[in-house]
Design a protein around this motif. Sequence first.
Motif, short mmCIF file in Angstrom:
data_model
loop_
_atom_site.label_atom_id
_atom_site.label_comp_id
_atom_site.label_asym_id
_atom_site.label_seq_id
_atom_site.Cartn_x
_atom_site.Cartn_y
_atom_site.Cartn_z
N VAL A 124 0.88 -1.16 0.00
CA VAL A 124 0.00 0.00 0.00
C VAL A 124 0.92 1.21 0.00
O VAL A 124 1.96 1.22 0.68
CB VAL A 124 -0.94 -0.02 1.23
CG1 VAL A 124 -0.18 -0.06 2.53
CG2 VAL A 124 -1.88 1.18 1.20
N TRP A 125 0.59 2.22 -0.79
CA TRP A 125 1.42 3.43 -0.78
C TRP A 125 0.55 4.66 -0.97
O TRP A 125 -0.55 4.59 -1.51
CB TRP A 125 2.52 3.36 -1.84
CG TRP A 125 2.09 3.34 -3.28
CD1 TRP A 125 1.92 4.40 -4.12
CD2 TRP A 125 1.82 2.16 -4.08
NE1 TRP A 125 1.56 3.99 -5.37
CE2 TRP A 125 1.50 2.63 -5.39
CE3 TRP A 125 1.82 0.80 -3.83
CZ2 TRP A 125 1.18 1.75 -6.42
CZ3 TRP A 125 1.50 -0.07 -4.87
CH2 TRP A 125 1.19 0.40 -6.13
N TRP A 126 1.06 5.77 -0.48
CA TRP A 126 0.33 7.02 -0.62
C TRP A 126 1.27 8.14 -1.03
O TRP A 126 2.46 8.14 -0.70
CB TRP A 126 -0.45 7.38 0.63
CG TRP A 126 0.26 7.29 1.96
CD1 TRP A 126 0.35 6.20 2.77
CD2 TRP A 126 0.95 8.34 2.63
NE1 TRP A 126 1.05 6.50 3.91
CE2 TRP A 126 1.43 7.80 3.85
CE3 TRP A 126 1.21 9.68 2.33
CZ2 TRP A 126 2.16 8.56 4.77
CZ3 TRP A 126 1.94 10.43 3.24
CH2 TRP A 126 2.40 9.87 4.44
N THR A 127 0.72 9.04 -1.81
CA THR A 127 1.46 10.20 -2.28
C THR A 127 0.70 11.47 -1.95
O THR A 127 -0.52 11.45 -1.78
CB THR A 127 1.68 10.14 -3.81
OG1 THR A 127 0.40 10.21 -4.46
CG2 THR A 127 2.38 8.85 -4.22
N VAL A 128 1.42 12.58 -1.88
CA VAL A 128 0.80 13.90 -1.67
C VAL A 128 1.49 14.87 -2.62
O VAL A 128 2.73 14.89 -2.72
CB VAL A 128 0.96 14.38 -0.21
CG1 VAL A 128 0.27 15.73 -0.03
CG2 VAL A 128 0.38 13.36 0.77
N ASP A 129 0.69 15.67 -3.32
CA ASP A 129 1.27 16.67 -4.23
C ASP A 129 2.16 17.65 -3.47
O ASP A 129 1.78 18.11 -2.37
CB ASP A 129 0.16 17.45 -4.94
CG ASP A 129 -0.62 16.56 -5.90
OD1 ASP A 129 -0.09 15.49 -6.28
OD2 ASP A 129 -1.75 16.93 -6.26
N PRO A 130 3.32 17.99 -4.01
CA PRO A 130 4.22 18.93 -3.32
C PRO A 130 3.56 20.25 -2.95
O PRO A 130 3.87 20.85 -1.92
CB PRO A 130 5.36 19.12 -4.33
CG PRO A 130 5.35 17.87 -5.16
CD PRO A 130 3.90 17.48 -5.25
N GLU A 131 2.61 20.73 -3.81
CA GLU A 131 1.95 22.01 -3.53
C GLU A 131 1.18 21.96 -2.21
O GLU A 131 1.02 22.98 -1.53
CB GLU A 131 0.99 22.38 -4.67
CG GLU A 131 1.67 22.66 -6.00
CD GLU A 131 2.04 21.38 -6.75
OE1 GLU A 131 1.66 20.28 -6.28
OE2 GLU A 131 2.71 21.48 -7.80
N ALA A 132 0.70 20.78 -1.84
CA ALA A 132 -0.08 20.65 -0.61
C ALA A 132 0.80 20.50 0.63
O ALA A 132 0.29 20.45 1.75
CB ALA A 132 -1.03 19.46 -0.71
N LEU A 133 2.11 20.41 0.40
CA LEU A 133 3.02 20.18 1.52
C LEU A 133 3.78 21.44 1.92
O LEU A 133 4.78 21.36 2.64
CB LEU A 133 4.02 19.07 1.15
CG LEU A 133 3.39 17.69 0.89
CD1 LEU A 133 4.46 16.70 0.46
CD2 LEU A 133 2.66 17.19 2.13
N GLU A 134 3.31 22.57 1.45
CA GLU A 134 3.98 23.83 1.81
C GLU A 134 3.96 24.00 3.33
O GLU A 134 2.93 23.85 3.98
CB GLU A 134 3.28 25.01 1.13
CG GLU A 134 3.99 26.33 1.35
CD GLU A 134 3.30 27.48 0.62
OE1 GLU A 134 3.66 28.63 0.90
OE2 GLU A 134 2.41 27.20 -0.23
#
Length: 781
Positions: free
Chosen positions: A624-634
């Motif tokens: 299982v893996w998850w990603t988050v867009d860099p823009e949302a990690l500011e």
Amino acid sequence: MPAPAEQLIAALQSEDGGLRHLRRLPPRRSVRCEWPAWVPAEVRDALADNGIVRPWPHQAEAATHAYEGRDVVVATGTASGKSLAYLLPLLTEALRNDGGEEAGRTLYLAPTKALAADQARAVGEFAVPGLVPAIVDGDTPFEHRQWAQRFANLVLSNPDLLHHSLLPRHRMWRSLLKNLKYVVVDECHVYRGVFGAHVALTLRRLLRLAAHYGAAPTVIAASATAADPAASLSVLTGRPAVAVTEDHSPHPGATVALWEPVTYEIEGEPQQASTLSETSRMLAQLVRRGVRTLAFVPSRRGAEIVAAEARSRLGADPRADRIAAYRAGYLREHRRELESDLRDGKLLGVATTNALELGIDVTGLDAVLLCGYPGRLASFWQQIGRAGRGDTEALAVMLAKDDPLDTYLVHHPEAIFDRPVESSVCDPSNPYVLAGHLCLAAEELPLREADLDAIPGSRAVAEQLCEQKMLRRRPGGRYYWIGSERPEVSLRGSGPMGVDIAETSTGRLIGTVDAAASHRLVHRGALYLHQGESFIVDELDLDDGVALVHAAKPPWTTTTQEITHLEILGERERLEMGPATLCLGEVEVTSNVISYQRRRLPSGEVIDTQPLDLPPQVLRTVAVWWTVDPEALEGVPDLPGSLHAAEHASIGLLPLIATCDRWDIGGLSTAAHMDTELPTVFVYDGHPGGAGFAEQAFRKWQDWLGATRGAIAGCTCRHGCPSCIQSPKCGNGNEPLHKRGALALLDRLLEAGRGPVTTTVTAPPATEEQKKEEDLWPGDF
């Protein structure tokens, strides 16, 4: 017990405390019933001679199901007399043998040799005419096996012997197979994950051959308390089953304490006392008071350390000699001697791995210590159930490891006491497991269409084996084995059999270790412990399967370092949640142990790092893996450290919702993975083809990651510690890690899950064969 539980807990309490929760389990009164009418007087008399005058209702009910030909599983607590449920029908059948008839025969299967030996000892106490028992395992001489083939009507063995010897030589065992009346599967709850899939397919091969010889045996299973035990047995056998779950046996009750080792400060940072040290302290104190105690420790090395330190704490006290370690890897004679000494009361304290969790008769124990949560509620209840005798209340203490899950549990006791026991996870259709067993089954007897129909996906695997020139499909739809030699399939691992550990100077065999773990445990230069003795590994020869060691007592210990590469092979399902995505799919993991560190005792200071030259290990599995867009990690600080910390904590908390422990799973995090090109966290099953753990994480991801976030936030440390984000199995030395960033990362992922979610199921187009299977076998297997 020499003292009430309250007094013992007070004696164990240190100045700074440690007790976090106390739960009293009420006693249970026994209920007796009359013998079923079908039980002969000779059997009743033999049981009465051993003190069994009347059965408990769950014993009589399960035995009657079996006697009437229904597959049955009795799933009740530890020491609830489950053995009588299968002894009644098989002892009744044995009487027919004494009467001159051709009586049915019984095959008893236990997960360990020790349990089979213990059952043979117990059965030997019943003087029932016509009963002829025999142990047949890897230690049984050939001539004894020949005798058992001809004369024994109760063969006590294990799945490994069944798989490696009996089924390949089924023509030699024809007499047993054609008269097979009962198959007993003891402690069936341990058959989970990939091991469970192997055992399920082995049992199906057994039942198939029995049918070929004209037998239709009934399966009788015994299990610890479990969720839906009838469904679990059906997965193992491929046949419907009934369950008996209401426990009518007596129990004196127990006091269960949840304990967190004392925390002290070093340079302003809280540090927790070693759980191993705390366990050894408690074991020594209980033994000093004459309390017969079993301490469950999660590793072989840990069991050795606890036993040795407990003996050391007692000093010149003669009770020190009544403490020992018990674990897998000991020679057979040594294990049997320890089991006998524990039963007879010669040993007061034993530090053991889960090798003594199963149904070996060690009644008469007063207390149980759990050095950390065992990973599953079923194991927790099984282990604490080992204590309790007569009318005296038992004591059980679970000491929390410096680990996110353990820390969470001692502060959320409802997650233990108010949560149902997990369901077993077992997938016989795992193609990595199924392929080898289809080859073996075809070699034993050509495969028919009906054999393939019984397991979803087996037709596609069989066709692949035909393309690989291992099977050949003949007219009429039968598949024949055409390989040059019988394929090697290990039930308990994907690689070769174990690695022997031998003393360099004398050649003395000390023990064995699983080949898959040898890179970590017996690499060149490793410190290896055995019954209080320490050895340094001189050489690891993987080709010959041997590690050569010499005795030594260095003031340091060793830990390995490894690098991991992960490639995504394909997706099964995807949840798109705005800036975040959660996926389930197949991956290939390549890991390589590259070095080891020597760390000074007891401070843990790194002395040096030594390189290692070991071959990489490749694993194809499910993740299982998850990603988050860099823009949302500011605003998330130290992204690599935040991802790494979230990965560690999520691995530690996965056993809360899946039937695994953290050593069954692995993980990887990166700020930009080559396949996703995004910040990604992976958690994968540590078994070829997967074991169902990652899939459970995907299905319950909000519960899983919500608990992970809560465990990190609830820890009192400032920058991260083993109770929240540090991992004992990290190949990068727990660097980098960022606690505050992990919280921010998980907050954004959980917030994304509260918004719109798009679900995508990705699967290859169905072949005509698969469509045919779906028409024949609708629904889930």
